[in-house]
Design a protein around this motif. Structure first.
Motif, PDB file in Angstrom:
ATOM      1  N   SER A 168     -14.796   1.981   3.092  1.00 31.36           N
ATOM      2  CA  SER A 168     -13.417   2.055   3.585  1.00 31.36           C
ATOM      3  C   SER A 168     -12.497   2.704   2.551  1.00 31.36           C
ATOM      4  CB  SER A 168     -12.897   0.674   3.982  1.00 31.36           C
ATOM      5  OG  SER A 168     -12.924  -0.211   2.882  1.00 31.36           O
ATOM      6  N   GLN A 169     -12.752   2.408   1.278  1.00 33.25           N
ATOM      7  CA  GLN A 169     -11.939   3.021   0.215  1.00 33.25           C
ATOM      8  C   GLN A 169     -12.101   4.544   0.240  1.00 33.25           C
ATOM      9  OE1 GLN A 169     -10.040   1.063  -2.247  1.00 33.25           O
ATOM     10  NE2 GLN A 169     -11.133   1.406  -4.113  1.00 33.25           N
ATOM     11  N   GLU A 170     -13.326   5.004   0.446  1.00 37.13           N
ATOM     12  CA  GLU A 170     -13.562   6.449   0.501  1.00 37.13           C
ATOM     13  C   GLU A 170     -12.887   7.054   1.733  1.00 37.13           C
ATOM     14  OE1 GLU A 170     -14.601   8.144  -2.002  1.00 37.13           O
ATOM     15  OE2 GLU A 170     -14.953   6.268  -3.069  1.00 37.13           O
ATOM     16  N   PHE A 191      -6.022  11.145  -4.141  1.00 37.25           N
ATOM     17  CA  PHE A 191      -7.077  10.656  -5.053  1.00 37.25           C
ATOM     18  C   PHE A 191      -8.357  11.477  -4.829  1.00 37.25           C
ATOM     19  CE2 PHE A 191      -4.167   7.215  -4.001  1.00 37.25           C
ATOM     20  CZ  PHE A 191      -3.693   6.904  -5.250  1.00 37.25           C
ATOM     21  N   VAL A 192      -9.399  11.138  -5.562  1.00 38.80           N
ATOM     22  CA  VAL A 192     -10.600  11.970  -5.511  1.00 38.80           C
ATOM     23  C   VAL A 192     -11.752  11.167  -4.902  1.00 38.80           C
ATOM     24  CG1 VAL A 192     -12.187  13.389  -6.855  1.00 38.80           C
ATOM     25  CG2 VAL A 192      -9.801  13.153  -7.575  1.00 38.80           C
ATOM     26  N   PRO A 193     -12.308  11.644  -3.798  1.00 39.59           N
ATOM     27  CA  PRO A 193     -13.392  10.877  -3.179  1.00 39.59           C
ATOM     28  C   PRO A 193     -14.669  10.937  -4.002  1.00 39.59           C
ATOM     29  CG  PRO A 193     -13.057  12.922  -1.983  1.00 39.59           C
ATOM     30  CD  PRO A 193     -11.971  12.847  -3.022  1.00 39.59           C
ATOM     31  N   ASN A 220     -10.997  -3.462   6.838  1.00 38.58           N
ATOM     32  CA  ASN A 220     -10.076  -3.002   5.795  1.00 38.58           C
ATOM     33  C   ASN A 220      -9.197  -1.862   6.278  1.00 38.58           C
ATOM     34  OD1 ASN A 220     -11.397  -4.835   4.146  1.00 38.58           O
ATOM     35  ND2 ASN A 220     -12.805  -3.309   3.340  1.00 38.58           N
ATOM     36  N   GLY A 231     -16.646  -2.228   1.816  1.00 39.48           N
ATOM     37  CA  GLY A 231     -15.393  -2.050   1.076  1.00 39.48           C
ATOM     38  C   GLY A 231     -15.327  -0.680   0.426  1.00 39.48           C
ATOM     39  N   VAL A 232     -16.419  -0.275  -0.195  1.00 40.89           N
ATOM     40  CA  VAL A 232     -16.463   1.052  -0.836  1.00 40.89           C
ATOM     41  C   VAL A 232     -16.315   2.135   0.237  1.00 40.89           C
ATOM     42  CG1 VAL A 232     -17.924   2.685  -2.099  1.00 40.89           C
ATOM     43  CG2 VAL A 232     -17.800   0.293  -2.839  1.00 40.89           C
ATOM     44  N   GLN A 240       0.822  -1.211   0.000  1.00 36.39           N
ATOM     45  CA  GLN A 240       0.000   0.000   0.000  1.00 36.39           C
ATOM     46  C   GLN A 240       0.860   1.266   0.000  1.00 36.39           C
ATOM     47  OE1 GLN A 240      -2.007  -1.322   3.544  1.00 36.39           O
ATOM     48  NE2 GLN A 240      -1.397   0.468   4.720  1.00 36.39           N
ATOM     49  N   TRP A 261       0.097   5.063  -1.659  1.00 37.10           N
ATOM     50  CA  TRP A 261      -0.081   6.374  -1.024  1.00 37.10           C
ATOM     51  C   TRP A 261       1.145   6.893  -0.303  1.00 37.10           C
ATOM     52  CZ3 TRP A 261      -4.346   2.874   0.488  1.00 37.10           C
ATOM     53  CH2 TRP A 261      -4.074   2.102   1.620  1.00 37.10           C
ATOM     54  N   ILE A 319     -10.197   6.063   3.167  1.00 37.92           N
ATOM     55  CA  ILE A 319      -8.759   6.139   2.883  1.00 37.92           C
ATOM     56  C   ILE A 319      -8.444   7.388   2.057  1.00 37.92           C
ATOM     57  CG2 ILE A 319      -6.902   5.067   1.530  1.00 37.92           C
ATOM     58  CD1 ILE A 319      -8.087   2.343   2.478  1.00 37.92           C
ATOM     59  N   LYS A 320      -9.266   7.647   1.040  1.00 34.82           N
ATOM     60  CA  LYS A 320      -9.008   8.814   0.183  1.00 34.82           C
ATOM     61  C   LYS A 320      -9.218  10.114   0.957  1.00 34.82           C
ATOM     62  CE  LYS A 320     -11.697   7.168  -3.198  1.00 34.82           C
ATOM     63  NZ  LYS A 320     -12.402   7.172  -4.506  1.00 34.82           N
TER      64      LYS A 320
END
Lengths: 534, 455
Positions: free
Chosen positions: A502-504, A513-515, A50, A499-500, A18, A22, A506-507
């Motif tokens: 947690s991905q947001e 990256f772009v949320p 996650n 999952g989605v 990872q 980042w 992180i951003k």
């Protein structure tokens, strides 16, 4: 000494895959972040899992419920082979013991309290967190929570799984991104407008050198700068702009080839459009520069101070351009030429950055801040990414619910793909409305499904009419489906939604990256999921 | 609700699976045509369906959990790898103390520890080590892999089970569906492959372009980037200095040597950016990976597996891409089959004389323009006609080499055989499996019908 080295190296190795995405900065931001999760059903716990694996700073689970039999069928985190062990235990506690097992570097805490009660009775509780992840909350609680989080400037990520549908929504007043790291982005080569040093360097190389080794190792940047100049000399100082001219320009490049297999000339032909790119500033960046936040004062964030400096830079040293990014892509070339070019681009980027730094200091002084209060590293990163800045602003949930942008909503209803998502959006809100009246979700009892379908439809029509959309029809099939779902939290759907979410997170935490801009609607039927910007 | 006794009895299965059963027991309008909702559907899935998960890494760990909590009770998992420290940021079934142990075994054990009633059989071996028949026992194969070669191999195995009728129509009951997931950083894909109906992995192989390699002359003469210096040390300098000693990417000393050589070369040419981390990345071709993307893609795959066996909703048609770099972007594309596909089509037609021996047949495969397959092993309906390895099997089947194929295939005029060996793909020799339809010249048409019907 060896032991110390291992202890230091370990997180580097563990997080290697990872860190390549980042970097140390992103990882440091994650390790500083504290996350609050409301409700520890599978949607929430999968999101946390996650984040804990990735080394988030701390997590606090707020959940007042006990582990029930149905948790053992959809929640991996409060499961155990001997079911009796977990049953009746605090769900938050049970989930946290597994989370802690995943990563001992993370602080894992829990509060045995119902999220609804916490929102109603202890709003200041939330101000200690970086992000609040609210899962499986009804609209009324979510609205209150959104108000609390906005007032305290805390990021809210709402997630909900509902049968084969669900949603993830981000809410925060403003999220500014410097390192948006887009997938494909045009190189910043300035071939349309080369500066003195680049022109001089290009001139120092004879592109008509008959030595085949030299000829085929002349980098395309040099070829294009020279031939663009030649073209301009023959065309009243103008660069190729029409289709025909661009074709002729390519022919001009080809005419300079000694052999058909000269890779550098092929690259020059492929990159010839870079000579014709519109100089200046993109609409997106123009919007940011023209934003009223760029009129800075003492309470402005560092990001907006930099934007203010950028505005000045463009009008002065930049001559209408942004600071140079300062890197070049790999290209066929002799090492010596390539390294020289790299240095020329780097030097120009450094000069631009220095000018920006000067402007930043002056602005800081002017607004009453210490001139060194923004680090040089921050300014450098900003300059390097000046073309890729992003400002994401989210409407509050209250605004979204009470003052929908009718034209947008109608546009979504009219589009075949978004229409499905729009139906789910309305129906998920209707479900809460129905639940408020009947104290249960539609379809929860097998015996009442047939009655619940028209009830849900009535609730949906009232949502639509409150939005000012009388007469918009919903899909009968989807009304029936949502009744069928009865709020079931199915593990794979929960894992997807979590999952989605947690991905947001992180951003949002790494500010890279772009949320997600708006509400992501999961469509578990044919997987054609959509984002609605409402 | 059951009243909480002092000694609470274990929950009944219907209580435990309340949420899943809602989906499986109620009719709907947007479901698969075959859907037969019933309170017993979950039990049937648990009892009669066996699923193979290929790979126990980032996707595999998630898949095992997701499938175990989707009503599947008989799972197998196959993976040849052992656990590495760098897996721990996402492969949530593994702990620091598991480093070095087989992934398949630890993953199976951990899921069984937490989800009662599920049985997972681990296979710690290469996918090529299993007999073809091993793969035939599963109703669905779910792929959680990170290599094109492995996907291609499993795809050819699964498509190999597909039979065609005499009109070249695929026979549905012989189709073995696959669900395939893949991730890279914030991006991923999930797809459902129904051999004979939707495109197989080979039909759309162009979706996975081969990795770009640097020209050797660039590495040797005109390096420009840090990666060029690293590859020079790795591909050229290592062999010059260590004659005969193979480079091992998992050996820290070897990696350190590459790093310092690359650093020296970079200094010599005035190139910046060589780091130890980049050296590892370039040499091992490391693909960045994170927990969230793996969770998203695996969940989509598990959901599709559930839909395939239950029919409780429609299937994705047929290729989903996920991109989380900018927002949460999902796109579903309906790709079409390549009707000439060598793998999922009826099979490459080979015409043979009745006198051609097995040995001549194997030699012919090396020259065949579509196949170019060397060292071929040949099987027919699970029987080994000739096996290159292991030695025992080679010895047992060697005598067949001199026998005519027509005789080995018991006088049938038109027969499907499977051959496996090394074939060319993107300029590399890779282990491949191909389905061939052998037609014997001058044998009556009537018997063609007989054999296809009886097979």
């Amino acid at each position: 000494m060896a032991a110390a080295a291992v202890a230091v190296a370990e997180p580097k190795t563990k997080y290697d895959r990872q860190l390549r995405i980042w970097g140390d900065q992103g990882q440091a931001a994650l390790e500083k972040a504290s996350i609050c999760l409301l409700n520890s059903g599978p949607t929430g716990t999968e999101a946390l899992k996650n984040l804990v694996l990735g080394g988030i700073g701390s997590v606090t689970v707020v959940d007042g419920s006990k582990v029930e039999p149905s948790d053992l069928g959809n929640n991996f985190l409060c499961n155990s082979r001997v079911n009796k062990e977990c049953l009746g235990q605090s769900r938050a506690q049970s989930v946290c013991s597994f989370l802690q097992e995943l990563n001992d570097a993370v602080k894992v805490k829990y509060v045995e309290e119902s999220p609804g009660t916490m929102i109603d009775t202890n709003p200041s509780f939330f101000s200690q967190f970086t992000v609040v992840i609210a899962t499986q909350l009804p609209e009324s609680s979510l609205l209150k929570l959104d108000g609390i989080c906005r007032a305290a400037d805390i990021v809210l990520v709402a997630a909900r799984s509902y049968g084969l549908t669900g949603l993830v929504r981000v809410s925060v007043k403003e999220h500014c991104v410097i390192e948006s790291k887009p997938d494909h982005f045009l190189d910043d080569l300035r071939l349309h407008n080369p500066w003195t040093e680049l022109k001089q360097f290009a001139k120092s190389i004879d592109i008509c050198d008959k030595d085949p080794v030299v000829h085929k190792h002349t980098p395309y940047i040099v070829i294009l700068v020279r031939l663009a100049e030649k073209w301009a000399d023959a065309h009243d100082g103008k660069l190729p702009s029409t289709r025909q001219e661009k074709r002729e320009f390519k022919d001009l490049i080809r005419a300079h080839m000694l052999n058909v297999d000269e890779e550098n000339y092929k690259e020059a032909v492929e990159s010839s459009y870079k000579v014709s790119v519109t100089p200046g500033i993109s609409t997106e960046i123009r919007q940011i520069i023209d934003d009223s936040s760029s009129e800075v004062n003492l309470s402005s964030s560092d990001f907006w101070v930099l934007v203010a400096a950028l505005k000045e830079f463009i009008a002065n040293e930049g001559n209408g351009d942004l600071p140079l990014e300062g890197t070049i892509p790999d290209m066929t070339s002799q090492t010596e030429y390539y390294v020289s070019l790299q240095k020329i681009y780097q030097a120009k980027a450094e000069t631009d950055c220095l000018a920006m730094e000067h402007r930043v200091k002056n602005i800081l002084k002017r607004i009453g801040r210490h001139p060194d209060s923004i680090s040089r590293a921050y300014i450098k990163t900003f300059c390097k990414n000046a073309r890729k800045l992003r400002v994401c602003r989210y409407r509050s949930m209250e605004e979204e619910f009470n003052a929908p942008v009718i034209s947008e909503v109608q546009k979504y209803f009219a589009d075949e793909d978004s229409c499905f998502a729009m139906n789910f959006y309305i129906l998920l809100r209707a479900v809460d409305r129905l639940a408020a009246n009947y104290s249960r979700l539609p379809g929860i009892f097998d015996s009442e499904i047939d009655e619940d379908v028209p009830r849900l439809k009535v609730a949906a029509v009232s949502v639509l009419s409150d939005m000012g959309l009388n007469g918009t029809s919903l899909s009968e099939d989807l009304v029936t489906e949502v009744c069928r779902f009865a709020g079931a939290e199915i593990h794979p759907v929960a894992a997807f939604i979590g999952g989605v979410a947690s991905q947001e997170v992180i951003k949002l935490v790494t500010k890279q990256f772009v949320p997600l801009m708006g509400t992501f609607i999961f469509n578990g039927i044919d997987l054609k999921s959509q984002v609605l910007a409402l | 609700m059951a009243s909480p006794d002092a000694e609470a009895p274990p929950p009944t299965e219907p209580e435990r699976w309340r949420d899943l059963d809602i989906l499986l027991s109620r009719p709907g309008n947007l479901v698969h045509a075959t859907f037969q909702p019933s309170p017993g559907l979950r039990d049937d899935i648990g009892s009669f369906v066996e699923v193979l998960v290929v790979g126990a890494g980032g996707l595999g760990c998630e898949l095992l959990k997701d499938l175990a909590l989707s009503g599947f009770k008989n799972l197998h998992v196959i993976d040849m790898d052992t656990i590495d420290v760098s897996n721990l940021n996402r492969q949530f079934l593994f702990r620091v103390q598991d480093v070095g142990k087989p992934k398949a075994e630890v993953a199976a054990k951990r899921v069984m520890e937490r989800v009662s009633g599920v049985n997972i059989v681990p296979h710690f071996c290469r996918i090529e080590d299993k007999e073809l028949e091993f793969y035939n026992q599963f109703q669905i194969i779910v792929l959680g892999l990170d290599s094109i070669e492995a996907r291609s191999y499993i795809n050819s195995v699964a498509c190999g089970f597909l039979e065609y009728d005499s009109d070249d129509k695929p026979i549905p009951k012989t189709a073995k569906p696959m669900v395939d997931g893949g991730t890279e950083g914030f991006k991923g894909h999930a797809r459902v492959i129904m051999p004979g109906t939707t495109p197989c992995f080979e039909c759309n192989i162009w979706l996975f372009p081969p990795q770009v390699k640097f020209p050797l002359c660039t590495l040797a003469e005109t390096p420009r980037t840090a990666a060029h210096c690293i590859e020079y040390a790795h591909l050229i300098k290592w062999d010059e200095v260590h004659t005969g000693k193979p480079f091992d990417a998992d050996n820290a000393e070897h990696m350190q040597w590459i790093y310092s050589e690359a650093l020296q070369r970079a200094e010599l040419f005035g190139i910046s950016g060589v780091t130890y981390s980049l050296t590892q990345g370039v040499v091992k071709n490391i693909i960045p990976a994170i927990a969230s993307t793996n969770a998203i893609i695996s969940a989509a795959c598990a959901l599709e597996a559930l839909k395939l066996v239950s029919g409780c909703s429609k299937s994705v048609l047929n290729y989903l891409t996920y991109n989380g770099l900018v927002g949460t972007h999902i796109k579903v594309t309906e790709f079409v089959r390549d009707t000439d596909c060598l793998v999922c089509g009826p099979g490459t037609l080979i015409e043979l004389d009745t006198s051609s021996t097995l040995s001549e047949f194997i030699k012919m495969l090396e020259k065949h323009p579509k196949l170019l397959m060397s060292k071929a092993s040949v099987t027919h309906e699970g029987n080994n006609l000739y096996m290159q390895s292991p030695e025992v099997l080679e010895q047992m089947t060697r005598q067949n080499l001199s026998i005519p194929m027509f005789e080995l295939l018991k006088g049938a005029s038109f027969v499907t055989v499977h051959v496996s060996g090394m074939a060319e793909s993107n300029g590399n020799k890779v282990s491949s499996l191909r389905k061939l339809r052998v037609l014997f010249k001058g044998v009556e048409e009537a018997s063609k019908m007989d054999t296809t019907e009886s097979s």
